[in-house]
Design a protein around this motif. Sequence first.
Motif, short mmCIF file in Angstrom:
data_model
loop_
_atom_site.label_atom_id
_atom_site.label_comp_id
_atom_site.label_asym_id
_atom_site.label_seq_id
_atom_site.Cartn_x
_atom_site.Cartn_y
_atom_site.Cartn_z
N LYS A 55 0.87 -1.46 -0.15
CA LYS A 55 -0.10 -0.20 0.11
C LYS A 55 0.92 1.80 0.20
N ALA A 56 1.23 1.78 -0.81
CA ALA A 56 2.53 2.58 -1.34
C ALA A 56 2.43 4.01 -0.84
N PRO A 57 3.12 4.47 -0.48
CA PRO A 57 2.24 5.90 0.06
C PRO A 57 3.82 6.80 -0.89
N VAL A 58 3.31 7.85 -1.25
CA VAL A 58 3.17 8.77 -2.10
C VAL A 58 4.05 10.20 -1.20
N VAL A 59 4.68 10.34 -0.57
CA VAL A 59 4.43 11.66 -0.16
C VAL A 59 5.23 12.93 -0.77
N ILE A 60 4.48 13.68 -0.46
CA ILE A 60 5.03 14.78 -1.75
C ILE A 60 4.83 16.12 -1.22
N PHE A 61 6.04 16.57 -1.28
CA PHE A 61 6.68 18.11 -0.15
C PHE A 61 5.89 19.65 -0.65
N ARG A 62 5.74 20.22 0.29
CA ARG A 62 5.22 21.35 -0.58
C ARG A 62 6.93 22.40 -1.94
N THR A 171 -10.01 11.94 -3.72
CA THR A 171 -9.83 13.13 -2.40
C THR A 171 -10.55 13.36 -0.93
N ASP A 172 -10.29 14.26 -0.53
CA ASP A 172 -11.05 14.03 0.54
C ASP A 172 -10.69 12.72 1.62
N VAL A 173 -9.56 11.89 1.33
CA VAL A 173 -9.57 10.99 2.17
C VAL A 173 -9.47 11.30 3.21
N PRO A 174 -9.93 11.04 4.99
CA PRO A 174 -9.55 11.01 6.08
C PRO A 174 -9.09 10.08 6.16
N GLU A 175 -7.83 10.56 7.37
CA GLU A 175 -7.03 9.74 7.65
C GLU A 175 -7.96 7.98 8.56
N GLY A 176 -6.80 7.16 8.13
CA GLY A 176 -7.77 6.19 8.71
C GLY A 176 -8.76 5.14 8.22
N ALA A 177 -8.70 6.23 6.72
CA ALA A 177 -9.95 5.10 5.76
C ALA A 177 -9.86 4.41 4.99
N GLU A 178 -10.59 2.85 5.20
CA GLU A 178 -10.55 2.02 4.48
C GLU A 178 -9.51 1.84 2.97
N VAL A 179 -9.89 2.96 2.42
CA VAL A 179 -9.22 2.94 0.74
C VAL A 179 -7.54 3.46 0.90
N ALA A 180 -7.64 4.60 2.34
CA ALA A 180 -6.17 5.07 2.80
C ALA A 180 -5.18 3.27 3.26
N ARG A 181 -5.87 2.32 3.96
CA ARG A 181 -5.11 1.28 4.31
C ARG A 181 -4.88 -0.35 3.75
N GLU A 182 -5.86 -0.11 3.47
CA GLU A 182 -6.17 -1.60 2.31
C GLU A 182 -5.85 -1.49 0.98
N GLU A 183 -5.19 -2.84 0.27
CA GLU A 183 -4.73 -2.64 -0.74
C GLU A 183 -5.69 -2.63 -1.42
N ILE A 184 -6.08 -1.68 -2.52
CA ILE A 184 -7.00 -2.53 -3.49
C ILE A 184 -7.07 -2.87 -5.10
N PHE A 185 -5.32 -2.79 -4.88
CA PHE A 185 -4.62 -3.83 -6.27
C PHE A 185 -5.88 -3.29 -7.46
N ALA A 204 2.54 7.85 6.46
CA ALA A 204 3.06 7.02 6.03
C ALA A 204 3.15 5.08 6.06
N ASN A 205 3.60 5.64 7.58
CA ASN A 205 4.17 4.10 7.97
C ASN A 205 2.75 3.68 8.13
N ASP A 206 1.35 4.13 8.58
CA ASP A 206 0.63 3.96 9.52
C ASP A 206 -0.96 2.52 8.59
N VAL A 207 0.12 1.88 8.35
CA VAL A 207 -0.51 0.86 7.34
C VAL A 207 0.35 -0.54 7.51
N PRO A 208 -1.06 -1.90 7.78
CA PRO A 208 0.17 -3.03 7.39
C PRO A 208 0.95 -3.68 7.03
N LEU A 209 1.27 -3.32 5.88
CA LEU A 209 1.83 -3.19 4.64
C LEU A 209 3.40 -2.37 4.94
N GLY A 210 4.20 -2.89 3.84
CA GLY A 210 5.47 -2.48 4.25
C GLY A 210 6.17 -2.31 3.09
#
Length: 281
Positions: A55-62, A171-185, A204-210
Amino acid sequence: MVNVVNGYGGVVGTRLAEHPDVNMIALTGSVGSGRAVARAAADSLKRVHLELGGKAPVVIFRDADLAAAASSLRVAGFWNSGQECGAACRVLVDEPVAGRFIERLVREVGELLVGEPLAGEDVEVGPMVSKAHFDRVSGYLERAKEEGVQVATGGVALDGPGYFIAPTVLTDVPEGAEVAREEIFGPVITVETFADEEEAVRRANDVPLGLSASVWTENARRGHDIAARLDFGTVWVNSHLVLAGEVPWGGFKGSGYGRDLSIYALDDYSHTKHVMHNHGR
């Protein structure tokens, strides 16, 4: 020699994993499949090589190159229709630039050409692999809408034969939302925002996958620091889903512990043996 053994419903895989004459099982697949193989292999204590989901996070800074990030995600998020364990599927973007980045990303995704893979070389996104998986991905989208997540583009099945889902940005995805934590594939990218570096790393680290992640910044010091703090087996800086045979591929946490590619893969596929001779008489 390669021997392909087809099976359905787990019968063949289970028998191979539990059989005492099989010395090792290597699996590339889902977390659930990995657990099942590890359980079946436990009695014989055979070696198990697991390369599982992500569940790869893409961290984009300003300070990131937003155009380059959006262009990269056009490929990294939708290659193989998103049916890729390292897909760039979960964007975390710095609040001040979120609006500009989403606009660029939606423009890129809206230009993707969807169609049958054999229809031409310009086709970029194909169908889901099966009806069951099509239903699974569609279920994630429907539940996200019910929870108030906004669809910036896509979010629906496409008309016509085949199991096609429109390339989607949520968009407007809240922290802990299902679509933000589980692999949709599937062809789905979610977008969240963060306020500072600490929040970005924590979420970014708060997911069960790495399995994999990426960091986007023009600050070299920040790129090194954030990459070191992300708990993922592969972290790219200012790119995503770039694989090379000389470097290892594998994850942490629920993504398993097998390593493919590079010399590190040889450890799993080899036995270390020590032979000592006494030359005395």
